[in-house]
Design an enzyme around this catalytic site. Structure first.
Site, short mmCIF file in Angstrom:
data_model
loop_
_atom_site.label_atom_id
_atom_site.label_comp_id
_atom_site.label_asym_id
_atom_site.label_seq_id
_atom_site.Cartn_x
_atom_site.Cartn_y
_atom_site.Cartn_z
N LYS A 252 47.04 38.81 46.53
CA LYS A 252 47.21 38.31 47.89
C LYS A 252 48.54 38.75 48.48
CE LYS A 252 44.06 34.38 47.85
NZ LYS A 252 43.89 32.91 47.98
N ARG A 287 41.25 32.48 39.42
CA ARG A 287 40.29 33.30 40.16
C ARG A 287 40.93 34.67 40.41
NH1 ARG A 287 39.11 34.54 45.55
NH2 ARG A 287 36.87 34.77 46.01
#
Length: 308
Positions: A252, A287
């Site tokens: 991210k 995740r």
């Protein structure tokens, strides 16, 4: 694992133990996910990715058919269902025993995935979708109106009275009725507002009869760079809820921006943040895009904690 709470969740009648971190592999069937390497659209690509997640040690396959990155194209309900159905058909045929998580904020998509393919976890990035997050599934939306309205499980004797005065998110009613595990992700910017919201939302879910609730602090959603790292430093406070925690930071912008690099070059930073999450708060589910590398990190943390 030493230092990790003894949590487990019920997935299709089987217990998935979370006493050591489980790795959730991302399978995106979208053309515009922020990390190009995660985009899998053909049946061949989907099949290879599903097999890769399991062969590299992942225990959960998280299938997403709607990109929630900033600026992503809107996807209709029909298109999301079509993408999701095609992907789940391939995944279920190749990995019939795999734990499948469905990344969606739309109750109607969750209903289809559970009813047709036995998905065991709903991964909702909208915090219940009470305000129609991500532009398409407010409870008043005709595509979802009525979903789970009449069939919601209600085990708390006071729930009927509370339903008259509180608006319970349609997604909450749906997952409670379906009896599946639910990942509740926060879009709040700081740990205090997050905890206040989680307290109310977890109670609503329990009022409706939901039992297997997983908390996700929502790194990258509604948070600045500094807020993401402040949250990482304080994430252990969420342990007060005595619920499993999921951390999703893979490649991210909180990593690539800080390191002045790209998502394609953010694997090392991802591993560092995942390790901090494991050691700092005992994250139960990670995740990730890169399953093998995350499984290796879990193994190293596990071995180290044997001697603490």
């Amino acid at each position: 694992m030493k230092g990790f709470p003894e949590y487990s969740i019920n997935v299709n009648g089987r217990l998935l133990h979370l006493s050591e971190p489980q790795v959730m592999g991302i399978l995106n069937v979208t053309p515009d996910s922020f990390y190009a390497g995660s985009r899998k659209q053909t049946e061949y690509e989907i099949a290879r990715r599903a097999d890769q997640i399991i062969s590299e040690g992942g225990t959960i396959i998280d299938v997403g058919a709607f990109s929630t990155r900033p600026g992503a194209a809107q996807v209709t309900v029909a298109e999301e269902i079509e993408r999701m159905r095609r992907a789940l058909r391939v995944v279920r045929s190749l990995q019939p025993d795999a734990v499948i998580s469905v990344d969606t904020f739309r109750p109607v998509v969750a209903e289809m995935a559970v009813g047709e393919f036995g998905a065991g976890i709903i991964n909702d990035v909208s915090e219940g979708n009470i305000n129609g997050a991500f532009g398409g599934a407010h409870p008043a939306n005709p595509h979802v109106q009525g979903m789970a309205e009449d069939g919601a499980c209600r085990t708390n004797p006071n729930v009927e009275e509370r339903l008259e005065t509180e608006e319970y998110p349609v997604m909450f009613r749906t997952v409670a009725r379906l009896g599946v595990a639910y990942i509740l992700m926060s879009v709040k910017p700081d740990i205090i507002s997050m905890m206040k919201a989680f307290a109310k939302e977890v109670q609503q879910l329990r009022d409706l009869g939901a039992k297997d609730i997983i908390l996700d602090p929502g790194f990258g959603f509604g948070k600045t760079l500094s807020q993401n790292y402040r949250l990482l430093a304080n994430i252990g406070k969420l342990r007060v809820f005595e619920l499993p925690l999921l951390v999703g930071v893979s490649r991210k912008s909180m990593i690539s921006t800080l390191l002045e690099t790209t998502a394609e070059e953010a694997l090392n930073g991802t591993t560092v943040v995942n390790t901090i999450a494991m050691l700092g708060c005992g994250a139960n589910i990670l995740r990730v895009h890169d399953v093998k590398e995350c499984v290796q990190a879990v193994k190293i943390v596990k071995e180290t904690l044997r001697y603490v």
